[in-house]
Scaffold this active site. Structure first.
Site, PDB file in Angstrom:
ATOM      1  N   ARG A 102      34.302  32.582  43.710  1.00 43.62           N
ATOM      2  CA  ARG A 102      33.186  32.162  44.551  1.00 43.62           C
ATOM      3  C   ARG A 102      32.566  30.857  44.079  1.00 43.62           C
ATOM      4  NH1 ARG A 102      33.240  33.025  49.168  1.00 43.62           N
ATOM      5  NH2 ARG A 102      33.007  30.776  49.220  1.00 43.62           N
ATOM      6  N   LYS A 137      18.474  11.785  49.316  1.00 43.91           N
ATOM      7  CA  LYS A 137      18.203  13.077  49.965  1.00 43.91           C
ATOM      8  C   LYS A 137      19.311  14.060  49.592  1.00 43.91           C
ATOM      9  CE  LYS A 137      15.630  10.953  53.746  1.00 43.91           C
ATOM     10  NZ  LYS A 137      15.564  10.650  55.190  1.00 43.91           N
ATOM     11  N   LYS A 169       8.201   1.337  49.395  1.00 44.11           N
ATOM     12  CA  LYS A 169       8.096   1.958  50.696  1.00 44.11           C
ATOM     13  C   LYS A 169       6.665   1.870  51.212  1.00 44.11           C
ATOM     14  CE  LYS A 169      10.583   5.707  51.297  1.00 44.11           C
ATOM     15  NZ  LYS A 169      11.678   5.217  52.174  1.00 44.11           N
ATOM     16  N   GLU A 197      11.124  -1.778  51.926  1.00 42.25           N
ATOM     17  CA  GLU A 197      11.188  -1.183  53.258  1.00 42.25           C
ATOM     18  C   GLU A 197      10.199  -1.901  54.167  1.00 42.25           C
ATOM     19  OE1 GLU A 197      11.134   3.321  54.102  1.00 42.25           O
ATOM     20  OE2 GLU A 197       9.090   2.648  54.582  1.00 42.25           O
ATOM     21  N   ASP A 218      13.545  -0.305  58.540  1.00 50.19           N
ATOM     22  CA  ASP A 218      13.324   1.112  58.811  1.00 50.19           C
ATOM     23  C   ASP A 218      13.072   1.397  60.288  1.00 50.19           C
ATOM     24  OD1 ASP A 218      12.962   3.823  57.961  1.00 50.19           O
ATOM     25  OD2 ASP A 218      10.804   3.548  58.183  1.00 50.19           O
TER      26      ASP A 218
END
Length: 281
Positions: A102, A137, A169, A197, A218
């Protein structure tokens, strides 16, 4: 050949994954059902067309529980194979192989799923000259593996973490007061790679004037991206990001951006359909 990746401890990963599965009691099913001296032959195979990733890790799981297992790798990571393709052939102690099954499958299914989705995005922008990037991410603890899988699918890795490039950002800008001020502070800190960004055309000039080395455009549509690329005029790489899908990525790439980054490669890729079938020797 031992599977190695920078910043990845294979032995620790195998130990912790098996410990999670074995708990305090071990594999009670195999211990009860399988004779201690039983030998099994097994084949890991794809049940659908996939890009393969993670076979070296699967081998490590089997070897951890049966150091004498005989393994024949039939394809290499990064290969695109049709459904029904045999990936690994192994022969060893039945209890050990069933116990490791597994963990080995989960890893290969997950990484091959990422590699397969990545390849579909790479194919979608073929011929445009734009390069596909992954993002941060990723599942906590699996970043190095998941970014390895995107490479197997044909993407290029974006920054690995918070340490290897600055990315300014919207929240950084909000606290610093402006795009230009945020970039100037990064320059003053001696940071070489400064990604900024921007979500409006009027932010581009202040970012470049202050010393940005890479612009992340963006959530801009193709027309706005073309305008941005023209304004940047090759001074720094440009990257389209935000809400990119398989059905929209080509139009985005055709705007002339250097890169397109896609979070769903690691955030949303389904597991590949891969199985492991054992036959008594």
């Amino acid at each position: 050949m031992t599977f190695t990746l920078d910043r990845f401890d294979l032995d620790a990963f195998v130990r912790s994954t098996l410990a999670e599965d074995l708990g305090d009691g071990g594999d009670i099913t195999s211990a009860a059902v399988i004779p201690a001296d039983a030998v099994f032959d097994g084949v890991m195979d794809s049940r659908e067309a996939i890009v393969v990733a993670g076979l070296g890790i699967a081998e490590a799981f089997f070897r951890a529980l049966d150091p004498d297992v005989a393994i024949e790798r039939l394809v290499e990571d990064g290969a695109f194979v049709p459904g029904g393709t045999d990936l690994l052939r192994l022969r060893g102690k039945a209890r050990a192989l069933l116990t490791a099954e597994r963990s080995a499958l989960n890893t290969v299914q997950h990484l091959s799923g990422i590699a397969t989705m990545t390849r579909s995005y790479v194919d979608a922008i073929a011929g445009t000259g734009t390069i596909l990037l992954d993002t941060r991410k990723t599942i906590p603890g699996l970043r190095v593996l998941e970014k390895y899988a995107t490479r197997m699918g044909g993407a290029t890795n974006h920054r690995m973490g918070l340490w290897d490039a600055a990315m300014i950002k919207d929240n950084h800008v909000a606290v610093a007061g402006s795009v230009g001020e945020a970039v100037r502070r990064a320059v003053d800190a001696g940071i070489a790679n400064i990604i900024v960004e921007v979500d409006r055309i009027d932010q581009i000039a202040p970012a470049l004037d202050a010393g940005a080395t890479h612009l992340l455009l963006d959530n801009m549509g193709p027309d706005t991206l073309r305008e941005a690329v023209k304004l940047v005029d090759g001074r720094v790489p440009t990257e389209a990001s935000g809400g990119v899908r398989l059905d929209t990525i080509r139009a985005i790439a055709q705007s002339g951006v250097t890169y397109v980054s896609v979070g769903r490669l690691t955030q949303s890729a389904p597991a590949a359909d891969i199985g492991l079938d054992f036959t008594a020797a």
